[in-house]
Motif scaffolding. Structure first.
Motif, PDB file in Angstrom:
ATOM      1  N   ARG A   1       0.796  -1.220   0.000  1.00  0.00           N
ATOM      2  CA  ARG A   1       0.000   0.000   0.000  1.00  0.00           C
ATOM      3  C   ARG A   1       0.838   1.285   0.000  1.00  0.00           C
ATOM      4  O   ARG A   1       0.442   2.282  -0.602  1.00  0.00           O
ATOM      5  N   TRP A   2       1.964   1.290   0.683  1.00  0.00           N
ATOM      6  CA  TRP A   2       2.643   2.519   1.084  1.00  0.00           C
ATOM      7  C   TRP A   2       3.870   2.758   0.233  1.00  0.00           C
ATOM      8  O   TRP A   2       4.190   1.983  -0.684  1.00  0.00           O
ATOM      9  N   ASN A   3       4.621   3.825   0.551  1.00  0.00           N
ATOM     10  CA  ASN A   3       5.856   4.169  -0.142  1.00  0.00           C
ATOM     11  C   ASN A   3       6.945   3.176   0.247  1.00  0.00           C
ATOM     12  O   ASN A   3       7.438   3.168   1.377  1.00  0.00           O
ATOM     13  N   ARG A   4       7.346   2.353  -0.712  1.00  0.00           N
ATOM     14  CA  ARG A   4       8.287   1.282  -0.405  1.00  0.00           C
ATOM     15  C   ARG A   4       9.705   1.796  -0.167  1.00  0.00           C
ATOM     16  O   ARG A   4      10.467   1.209   0.589  1.00  0.00           O
ATOM     17  N   ARG A   5      10.073   2.907  -0.808  1.00  0.00           N
ATOM     18  CA  ARG A   5      11.388   3.504  -0.559  1.00  0.00           C
ATOM     19  C   ARG A   5      11.508   3.955   0.890  1.00  0.00           C
ATOM     20  O   ARG A   5      12.533   3.745   1.543  1.00  0.00           O
TER      21      ARG A   5
ATOM     22  N   LEU B   1       9.942   2.772   3.465  1.00  0.00           N
ATOM     23  CA  LEU B   1      10.072   1.590   4.319  1.00  0.00           C
ATOM     24  C   LEU B   1      11.518   1.106   4.376  1.00  0.00           C
ATOM     25  O   LEU B   1      12.021   0.731   5.445  1.00  0.00           O
ATOM     26  N   LEU B   2      12.200   1.134   3.226  1.00  0.00           N
ATOM     27  CA  LEU B   2      13.608   0.729   3.200  1.00  0.00           C
ATOM     28  C   LEU B   2      14.460   1.649   4.071  1.00  0.00           C
ATOM     29  O   LEU B   2      15.307   1.191   4.834  1.00  0.00           O
ATOM     30  N   VAL B   3      14.240   2.951   3.954  1.00  0.00           N
ATOM     31  CA  VAL B   3      15.026   3.920   4.722  1.00  0.00           C
ATOM     32  C   VAL B   3      14.797   3.736   6.221  1.00  0.00           C
ATOM     33  O   VAL B   3      15.751   3.707   7.019  1.00  0.00           O
ATOM     34  N   VAL B   4      13.539   3.609   6.626  1.00  0.00           N
ATOM     35  CA  VAL B   4      13.216   3.454   8.047  1.00  0.00           C
ATOM     36  C   VAL B   4      13.889   2.211   8.620  1.00  0.00           C
ATOM     37  O   VAL B   4      14.480   2.247   9.708  1.00  0.00           O
ATOM     38  N   SER B   5      13.841   1.114   7.885  1.00  0.00           N
ATOM     39  CA  SER B   5      14.428  -0.126   8.388  1.00  0.00           C
ATOM     40  C   SER B   5      15.934   0.013   8.588  1.00  0.00           C
ATOM     41  O   SER B   5      16.486  -0.486   9.573  1.00  0.00           O
ATOM     42  N   GLN B   6      16.609   0.684   7.655  1.00  0.00           N
ATOM     43  CA  GLN B   6      18.059   0.822   7.772  1.00  0.00           C
ATOM     44  C   GLN B   6      18.452   1.766   8.888  1.00  0.00           C
ATOM     45  O   GLN B   6      19.445   1.535   9.579  1.00  0.00           O
ATOM     46  N   VAL B   7      17.702   2.827   9.088  1.00  0.00           N
ATOM     47  CA  VAL B   7      18.021   3.784  10.157  1.00  0.00           C
ATOM     48  C   VAL B   7      17.896   3.115  11.523  1.00  0.00           C
ATOM     49  O   VAL B   7      18.716   3.340  12.425  1.00  0.00           O
ATOM     50  N   ILE B   8      16.884   2.265  11.694  1.00  0.00           N
ATOM     51  CA  ILE B   8      16.716   1.569  12.971  1.00  0.00           C
ATOM     52  C   ILE B   8      17.935   0.711  13.281  1.00  0.00           C
ATOM     53  O   ILE B   8      18.486   0.735  14.390  1.00  0.00           O
ATOM     54  N   VAL B   9      18.387  -0.079  12.291  1.00  0.00           N
ATOM     55  CA  VAL B   9      19.542  -0.948  12.513  1.00  0.00           C
ATOM     56  C   VAL B   9      20.799  -0.121  12.754  1.00  0.00           C
ATOM     57  O   VAL B   9      21.632  -0.460  13.605  1.00  0.00           O
ATOM     58  N   LEU B  10      20.956   0.977  12.025  1.00  0.00           N
ATOM     59  CA  LEU B  10      22.121   1.858  12.194  1.00  0.00           C
ATOM     60  C   LEU B  10      22.193   2.392  13.620  1.00  0.00           C
ATOM     61  O   LEU B  10      23.246   2.336  14.269  1.00  0.00           O
ATOM     62  N   VAL B  11      21.070   2.910  14.123  1.00  0.00           N
ATOM     63  CA  VAL B  11      21.039   3.469  15.477  1.00  0.00           C
ATOM     64  C   VAL B  11      21.323   2.392  16.514  1.00  0.00           C
ATOM     65  O   VAL B  11      22.084   2.607  17.477  1.00  0.00           O
ATOM     66  N   GLY B  12      20.748   1.208  16.329  1.00  0.00           N
ATOM     67  CA  GLY B  12      20.973   0.128  17.274  1.00  0.00           C
ATOM     68  C   GLY B  12      22.428  -0.297  17.347  1.00  0.00           C
ATOM     69  O   GLY B  12      22.975  -0.505  18.438  1.00  0.00           O
TER      70      GLY B  12
ATOM     71  N   GLN C   1      12.478  -6.319   5.687  1.00  0.00           N
ATOM     72  CA  GLN C   1      12.653  -7.535   4.899  1.00  0.00           C
ATOM     73  C   GLN C   1      11.507  -7.830   3.931  1.00  0.00           C
ATOM     74  O   GLN C   1      11.764  -8.224   2.781  1.00  0.00           O
ATOM     75  N   PRO C   2      10.224  -7.661   4.308  1.00  0.00           N
ATOM     76  CA  PRO C   2       9.157  -7.961   3.342  1.00  0.00           C
ATOM     77  C   PRO C   2       9.239  -7.127   2.074  1.00  0.00           C
ATOM     78  O   PRO C   2       9.091  -7.647   0.965  1.00  0.00           O
ATOM     79  N   VAL C   3       9.506  -5.831   2.209  1.00  0.00           N
ATOM     80  CA  VAL C   3       9.561  -4.993   1.018  1.00  0.00           C
ATOM     81  C   VAL C   3      10.794  -5.303   0.188  1.00  0.00           C
ATOM     82  O   VAL C   3      10.766  -5.216  -1.049  1.00  0.00           O
ATOM     83  N   ARG C   4      11.897  -5.676   0.813  1.00  0.00           N
ATOM     84  CA  ARG C   4      13.099  -6.056   0.060  1.00  0.00           C
ATOM     85  C   ARG C   4      12.819  -7.265  -0.836  1.00  0.00           C
ATOM     86  O   ARG C   4      13.222  -7.298  -1.998  1.00  0.00           O
ATOM     87  N   GLN C   5      12.143  -8.248  -0.272  1.00  0.00           N
ATOM     88  CA  GLN C   5      11.823  -9.435  -1.052  1.00  0.00           C
ATOM     89  C   GLN C   5      10.804  -9.121  -2.140  1.00  0.00           C
ATOM     90  O   GLN C   5      10.915  -9.610  -3.276  1.00  0.00           O
ATOM     91  N   ALA C   6       9.787  -8.318  -1.811  1.00  0.00           N
ATOM     92  CA  ALA C   6       8.723  -8.030  -2.773  1.00  0.00           C
ATOM     93  C   ALA C   6       9.210  -7.191  -3.953  1.00  0.00           C
ATOM     94  O   ALA C   6       8.618  -7.245  -5.040  1.00  0.00           O
TER      95      ALA C   6
ATOM     96  N   PRO D   1       5.604  -7.863 -13.566  1.00  0.00           N
ATOM     97  CA  PRO D   1       5.718  -6.627 -12.801  1.00  0.00           C
ATOM     98  C   PRO D   1       5.070  -5.405 -13.410  1.00  0.00           C
ATOM     99  O   PRO D   1       5.060  -4.360 -12.807  1.00  0.00           O
ATOM    100  N   ALA D   2       4.520  -5.523 -14.621  1.00  0.00           N
ATOM    101  CA  ALA D   2       3.964  -4.343 -15.290  1.00  0.00           C
ATOM    102  C   ALA D   2       2.595  -4.037 -14.718  1.00  0.00           C
ATOM    103  O   ALA D   2       1.620  -4.722 -14.992  1.00  0.00           O
ATOM    104  N   GLU D   3       2.511  -3.010 -13.894  1.00  0.00           N
ATOM    105  CA  GLU D   3       1.262  -2.648 -13.238  1.00  0.00           C
ATOM    106  C   GLU D   3       1.146  -1.136 -13.152  1.00  0.00           C
ATOM    107  O   GLU D   3       2.055  -0.410 -13.486  1.00  0.00           O
ATOM    108  N   SER D   4       0.006  -0.694 -12.633  1.00  0.00           N
ATOM    109  CA  SER D   4      -0.185   0.738 -12.463  1.00  0.00           C
ATOM    110  C   SER D   4      -0.519   1.022 -11.023  1.00  0.00           C
ATOM    111  O   SER D   4      -0.904   0.152 -10.279  1.00  0.00           O
ATOM    112  N   GLY D   5      -0.384   2.296 -10.653  1.00  0.00           N
ATOM    113  CA  GLY D   5      -0.629   2.694  -9.280  1.00  0.00           C
ATOM    114  C   GLY D   5       0.559   3.426  -8.734  1.00  0.00           C
ATOM    115  O   GLY D   5       1.484   3.787  -9.446  1.00  0.00           O
ATOM    116  N   SER D   6       0.591   3.646  -7.423  1.00  0.00           N
ATOM    117  CA  SER D   6       1.696   4.393  -6.812  1.00  0.00           C
ATOM    118  C   SER D   6       2.697   3.446  -6.234  1.00  0.00           C
ATOM    119  O   SER D   6       2.362   2.397  -5.727  1.00  0.00           O
ATOM    120  N   GLY D   7       3.978   3.824  -6.304  1.00  0.00           N
ATOM    121  CA  GLY D   7       5.039   2.954  -5.808  1.00  0.00           C
ATOM    122  C   GLY D   7       5.262   3.063  -4.361  1.00  0.00           C
ATOM    123  O   GLY D   7       6.058   2.318  -3.837  1.00  0.00           O
TER     124      GLY D   7
END
Length: 443
Positions: A89-93, A95-106, A139-144, A437-443
């Motif tokens: 549903r959401w902005n996948r980029r 999600l990637l940034v948030v996941s990496q920042v959490i691991v970086l801070v930890g 991880q889910p968005v990375r795989q998807a 992968p050819a679809e329409s909508g927001s990334g």
């Protein structure tokens, strides 16, 4: 291996292709691969770092070794399924940034706490929980995203190249982490994790993430009730597809009785049975990774659709499990290193084919949720298997528990091989592919 039909662009059917790295022709796949590589490199370092923190720096027993692995993975149970809904549903980029920042801070915080001598067992477990949260979110968005940025006929090539990159990074990771411990102590190890995680953010900025359509369930609405409905639809898709359901059951078995003991008990086996120090113990993961990389590159070289890929998957799983039985009794470092290399060869086949089969037969509108369930089982089952491994090691010893798990995995694999003809006959992708992968909508 026999190769059957299926869409292909170059090279004769049924032969090994020279297009092993064909997916790298795609710019966005290269960027995604580079980000995944750096991310997996940190994961490889952190798993060994937390294990060594518990058994060496904090001088804790096997139960707490298993508990630390459990803490790294338990956030998956709470965050991976909602993250899968967001991936559809959401902005996948973002999600990637948030996941990496959490691991970086930890990682950075753990480095500081060790440096100022404030690290305790409870704090270490808390840090593992925090870092595990970042992994669960990303991880889910990375795989998807893999089937979203490559065409269907390149999916197995892209998955195996991504797997090879992650294997190399997780192979190099423990060795690099062991070297960091030798040079700058355990605090230097965690500082290195933070630096590498920050560097990986560079590849996300220029990444073009394709737009995607929403299925009828996810097309409208928001809130907890709609999120719960979306999650249920992901499970329904898996349950209603017999072969995919079987693939997920075998993934669960693999996570509980193979991956969990590998991650948790291998350092203890190295310490007790092989008399290995930290750097030598970390290199055992490297030997495993060598085999994984070789088999991943071999699969990447295959063109067309791999006939009976499901059968190859089960046989490879049983082969790896057989090697685990022998490793549990080994007291020779050289023999164990050889067996781990052979284990990697077969493990590279069953891990890549498992994901390829699941993604090839899953449509894009539900891919994020299916990959969230995949993440839940793989990353959630592994620490649960690690926790059980810690308890089992306290009961019968680390090596014997290794062997017991290997026997259990062989038995389950044999059951599916003999009773599930549909799974045995699955090709690596359907014709026509179900996940274009050819679809329409927001990334």
């Amino acid at each position: 291996m026999a190769i059957a039909g299926g869409e292909q662009r170059t090279g004769p059917r049924g032969r090994i292709s020279l297009q092993t790295f064909a997916a790298f022709e795609l710019r966005d796949y290269r960027l995604l691969w580079a980000n995944n590589f750096s991310y997996a490199l940190v994961q490889g370092i952190e798993r060994f770092a937390f294990a060594w923190l518990v058994i060496d720096t904090l001088q804790a027993g096997d139960f707490y070794l298993g508990l630390s692995a459990f803490a790294l993975g338990i956030p998956v149970f709470f965050f991976s399924l909602p993250a899968g809904v967001l991936a559809d549903r959401w902005n996948r980029r973002l999600l990637l940034v948030v996941s990496q920042v959490i691991v970086l801070v930890g990682a950075a915080l753990a480095a500081v706490l060790i440096w100022v001598d404030l690290m305790t067992l409870r704090v270490a477990l808390g840090m593992a929980l925090f870092v595990g949260t970042g992994v669960a979110v990303g991880q889910p968005v990375r795989q998807a995203l893999i089937p979203a940025v490559v065409p269907p006929h390149r999916l197995m090539n892209a998955i195996t190249l991504n797997s090879a990159g992650q294997t190399v990074s997780q192979m190099v990771g423990p060795a690099l982490g062991g070297a960091a411990i030798a040079v700058a102590g355990l605090e230097g190890n965690f500082a290195l994790q933070a630096i590498l995680m920050g560097a990986g953010l560079i590849f996300i900025v220029p990444l073009r993430i394709p737009a995607r359509a929403l299925d009828p369930v996810t097309a409208a609405g928001s809130g907890l009730r709609v999120m719960a409905t979306d999650i249920v639809e992901g499970f329904r898709f898996i349950v209603r597809n017999d072969n995919i359901r079987s693939l997920f059951v075998l993934l669960l078995v693999t996570s509980l009785v193979i991956n969990g003991p590998w991650v948790t008990l291998l350092p203890r086996v190295a310490q007790l049975q092989l008399d290995a120090d930290g750097p030598a113990a970390s290199w055992l993961f490297a030997y495993l990774g060598i085999g994984l990389t070789c088999s991943s590159l071999a699969l990447a070289s295959l063109q067309g659709s791999l006939r009976n890929a499901g059968g190859w998957f089960i046989c490879a799983l049983m082969t790896s499990s057989t090697f685990a039985i022998i490793i549990g009794f080994s007291h020779s470092y050289l023999l164990t290193a050889l067996l781990l290399s052979l284990t990697g060869l077969s493990a590279g086949v069953f891990t890549n084919l498992n994901l390829t089969l699941i993604q090839s037969y899953t449509p894009q509108p539900v891919m994020g949720r299916v990959m969230a369930i995949f993440t839940l089982i793989m990353l959630g089952g592994t620490p649960l298997g690690g926790l059980l491994g810690g308890l089992g090691a306290e009961w019968v010893g680390a090596g014997r528990w290794f062997s017991i798990c290997g026997v259990a995995s062989v038995a389950v694999g044999a059951f599916f091989l003999l009773t599930n003809a549909g799974l045995r006959r699955m090709h690596s992708h359907p014709d026509p592919p179900a996940g274009a992968p050819a679809e329409s909508g927001s990334g």
